[in-house]
Design a protein around this motif. Structure first.
Motif, short mmCIF file in Angstrom:
data_model
loop_
_atom_site.label_atom_id
_atom_site.label_comp_id
_atom_site.label_asym_id
_atom_site.label_seq_id
_atom_site.Cartn_x
_atom_site.Cartn_y
_atom_site.Cartn_z
N ARG A 74 -10.98 20.39 59.89
CA ARG A 74 -9.63 19.92 59.54
C ARG A 74 -8.88 19.38 60.74
NH1 ARG A 74 -6.54 24.40 57.97
NH2 ARG A 74 -5.14 23.01 56.82
N GLY A 75 -9.30 19.75 61.94
CA GLY A 75 -8.60 19.32 63.15
C GLY A 75 -9.02 20.16 64.34
N GLU A 76 -8.22 20.13 65.38
CA GLU A 76 -8.53 20.87 66.61
C GLU A 76 -7.96 22.29 66.53
OE1 GLU A 76 -7.63 20.77 71.44
OE2 GLU A 76 -6.83 19.19 70.11
N ILE A 77 -8.85 23.27 66.72
CA ILE A 77 -8.41 24.67 66.72
C ILE A 77 -7.86 25.01 68.10
CG2 ILE A 77 -9.12 27.06 66.42
CD1 ILE A 77 -11.33 26.12 64.58
N GLU A 78 -6.57 25.28 68.17
CA GLU A 78 -5.95 25.59 69.45
C GLU A 78 -5.89 27.08 69.74
OE1 GLU A 78 -2.20 23.66 69.83
OE2 GLU A 78 -3.09 21.63 69.82
N PHE A 79 -6.09 27.88 68.68
CA PHE A 79 -5.99 29.33 68.88
C PHE A 79 -6.72 30.04 67.74
CE2 PHE A 79 -3.79 33.29 67.78
CZ PHE A 79 -3.92 34.00 68.97
N LEU A 80 -7.46 31.10 68.10
CA LEU A 80 -8.14 31.93 67.11
C LEU A 80 -7.83 33.39 67.39
CD1 LEU A 80 -11.73 30.40 66.80
CD2 LEU A 80 -10.10 30.65 64.93
N LEU A 100 -3.83 19.48 62.98
CA LEU A 100 -4.47 18.65 61.96
C LEU A 100 -4.78 17.25 62.49
CD1 LEU A 100 -2.27 19.66 58.90
CD2 LEU A 100 -4.49 20.58 59.58
N ASP A 101 -5.96 16.72 62.12
CA ASP A 101 -6.39 15.38 62.54
C ASP A 101 -5.42 14.32 62.03
OD1 ASP A 101 -8.63 16.24 63.90
OD2 ASP A 101 -9.96 16.04 62.16
N GLY A 102 -5.11 13.36 62.91
CA GLY A 102 -4.25 12.25 62.52
C GLY A 102 -2.81 12.63 62.25
N SER A 103 -2.39 13.75 62.80
CA SER A 103 -1.03 14.22 62.54
C SER A 103 -0.53 15.04 63.73
CB SER A 103 -0.99 15.06 61.26
OG SER A 103 0.26 15.69 61.10
N ASP A 104 0.78 15.16 63.82
CA ASP A 104 1.38 16.02 64.83
C ASP A 104 1.63 17.43 64.30
OD1 ASP A 104 1.44 13.96 66.68
OD2 ASP A 104 3.43 13.28 66.05
#
Length: 536
Positions: A74-80, A100-104
């Motif tokens: 779905r996008g870049e995972i910044e924290f788990l 999320l990809d393509g979004s802020d």
């Protein structure tokens, strides 16, 4: 001069207490309830969480990797983050912050897993426990008026005001040794209240000072970060965070195999001797992945035992727990939270904190009642009986009504049949609605004494009804009465405190036992005033 100074100290103590007494009562009473709302009641309030604790949960790693892959798509995972089954959350909890990809936009995803079957568990997003804790921490302060930070600051001020009241009270009462052991229960109403106020206050002074100090720190320190940054880091708040959290490691951009979550979950802390509670992960799947592991510190005055390690090699990068070698200031800072909420000594300590917190609530309520009593039935009042009667009813409605509203939430949690999306709003309406009704009830009864007695009885009845309803509605259909250990303990606690409240209500008088002749003194005051006015 000594008498004049003593009178000034006494007046400062009395006026600071009465002008802010109701506010202090609200903060202290909600704090007593929050001691258990932090963990114990979370299982009781949500049937989905009623899972018996297991010492051997199923391996999470396969399901966790699949879940991470789904989020990564779905996008870049910044924290788990992963929480192992424990206490108020007897199931796995995984969390991810996804850019999320393509979004802020960011999407914070939470998934709960059954500890044995790994089936997804859906729990309530809005809960009674969260409401009670938040109301104590920040008064649920509206976001339009500054939100949580402003609310925490206001609650922190209550800690400072409590310390002021304690200091002025100790200075004002010069016969501390005698007053510590004086409890004249066979005397007038005012003397009984006065002695109870002094005895409870003096015996509980160490605890009350600690609660006031830690509450002030927890409430006000959140607003001090910008000030510290301005003074020490020339306004760079990020530099301040870096100094506190340590240097942040950037992703290498090289894929790597991660250490299994199950392997981390089996790591026993060398000093605490227990298993980890949670792990925070940065750069999962990268050669520079960082695991921040936290072990619960239930037997020490510290927030946690922690270690930062490589998620690929297991190499320790830093110890983040406050063990030997940490500065004194760091240890004091870490001890503030556990001291304030009593989380460092098990359930028995929480009961002690609860009773001591209630004693502080009683002191503030008695202080306000004595102030009103002295003016309505003594020689200090300058207003009408109607005014003081209204003030007394308002005091009873707010203070005792808060207890009724809190007990009412336990019943509301069981009888709420609406859409789960509206549970949070329903909790707010129920809480403030019952509270407002209790205040109105205090004005409708013949007197404040009767209203106070009946509202305490209502509190006891609601607690007992909540326990019985819980067993009949949620436990009996799912295995029988007492089928879940944790909820049975909570129900028994509700019944015990319900009985205590009913016994107290029965022992309280329905009207003021001794009536003085304030009305007879009023004409004398008027005559004295008239005598000082020159005749026309």
């Amino acid at each position: 001069m000594d008498k004049a100074r003593h009178k000034r100290n006494y007046d400062l103590h009395a006026w600071s207490g009465v002008t802010l007494g109701i506010f202090l009562f609200i903060v202290c009473f909600t704090g007593s309830v929050a001691v258990f709302a932090l963990q114990e009641t979370r299982v009781w309030e949500d049937p989905a969480k009623r899972i018996e604790a297991t010492t051997e949960p199923a391996p999470l790693e396969p399901a966790f990797r699949e879940w991470v892959a789904t989020q990564d798509a779905r996008g870049e995972i910044e924290f788990l983050s992963v929480r192992w089954p424990q206490g108020g959350t007897p199931y796995y909890v995984t969390m991810a912050d996804v850019h999320l990809d393509g979004s802020d936009e960011h999407d914070f995803v939470v998934q709960n897993w059954h500890p044995e079957t790994l089936e997804p568990i859906t729990t309530r997003e809005a809960s009674m426990s969260s409401w009670l804790v938040r109301f104590h921490i920040d008064l649920k302060w509206p976001s339009a008026l500054g939100g949580s930070q402003v609310g925490r600051f206001i609650v922190g001020l209550a800690g400072i005001l409590l310390l002021l009241a304690i200091l002025t009270g100790i200075v004002a009462h010069t016969k501390l040794t005698k007053e510590t052991f004086t409890l004249r229960l066979d005397r007038s109403v005012r003397l009984k209240w006065q002695d109870s106020h002094k005895v409870i206050g003096l015996w509980g002074t160490p605890f009350h000072v600690m609660i006031g100090f830690t509450g002030a720190v927890l409430g006000i320190v959140t607003l001090l970060a910008p000030v510290v940054a301005v003074l020490a880091f020339q306004g760079d708040i990020q530099a301040l965070f870096a100094a506190v959290q340590g240097e942040q490691i950037e992703a290498a951009g090289v894929p790597a195999e991660m250490i299994s979550i199950d392997t981390i979950g089996a790591m026993v802390h060398p000093e605490a001797g227990n298993l980890p509670a949670r792990i925070n992960i940065q750069h999962y799947g990268d050669a520079n992945a960082v695991y921040q592991v936290y072990w619960p510190a239930t037997e020490k005055l510290t927030t946690y035992h922690g270690m930062k390690m490589s998620g690929v090699t297991g190499e320790m990068l830093a110890m983040t727990s406050l063990e030997s070698g940490s500065s004194g200031a760091a240890r004091v800072s870490a001890a503030v939270g556990p001291l304030h909420f009593g989380t460092f000594g098990g359930v028995a300590l929480k009961y002690l904190w609860f009773f001591l917190g209630l004693s502080l609530s009683v002191i503030t309520a008695l202080g306000t009642m004595m102030w009103i009593e002295r003016r309505q039935h003594g020689n200090e009042g300058q207003r009408s009986d109607r005014f003081y009667n209204g003030l007394s009813r308002l005091n009873v409605g707010i203070c005792t009504g808060l207890a009724v509203a809190t007990a009412g939430l336990f019943v509301h949690n069981l009888i709420f049949w609406g859409d789960e999306a509206g549970r949070g709003i329903a909790i707010a309406w129920a809480y403030f609605g019952v509270w407002a009704a209790a205040i109105a009830y205090a004005f409708l009864r013949p007197g404040a004494y009767m209203a106070n007695r009946e509202l305490i009885a209502m509190t006891g009845a609601l607690l007992m009804v909540a326990a019985v309803l819980n067993q009949l509605m949620t436990e009996l259909p799912n295995g029988g009465i007492g089928s879940h250990t944790a909820t049975l303990v909570i129900d028994l606690t509700l019944i015990v405190f319900g009985v205590i409240a009913l016994v107290i209500a029965k022992a309280l008088p329905a009207e003021r036992p001794v009536k003085t002749k304030r009305k007879a003194r009023a004409p004398r005051r008027e005559a004295d005033v008239a005598a000082t006015v020159p005749a026309e």
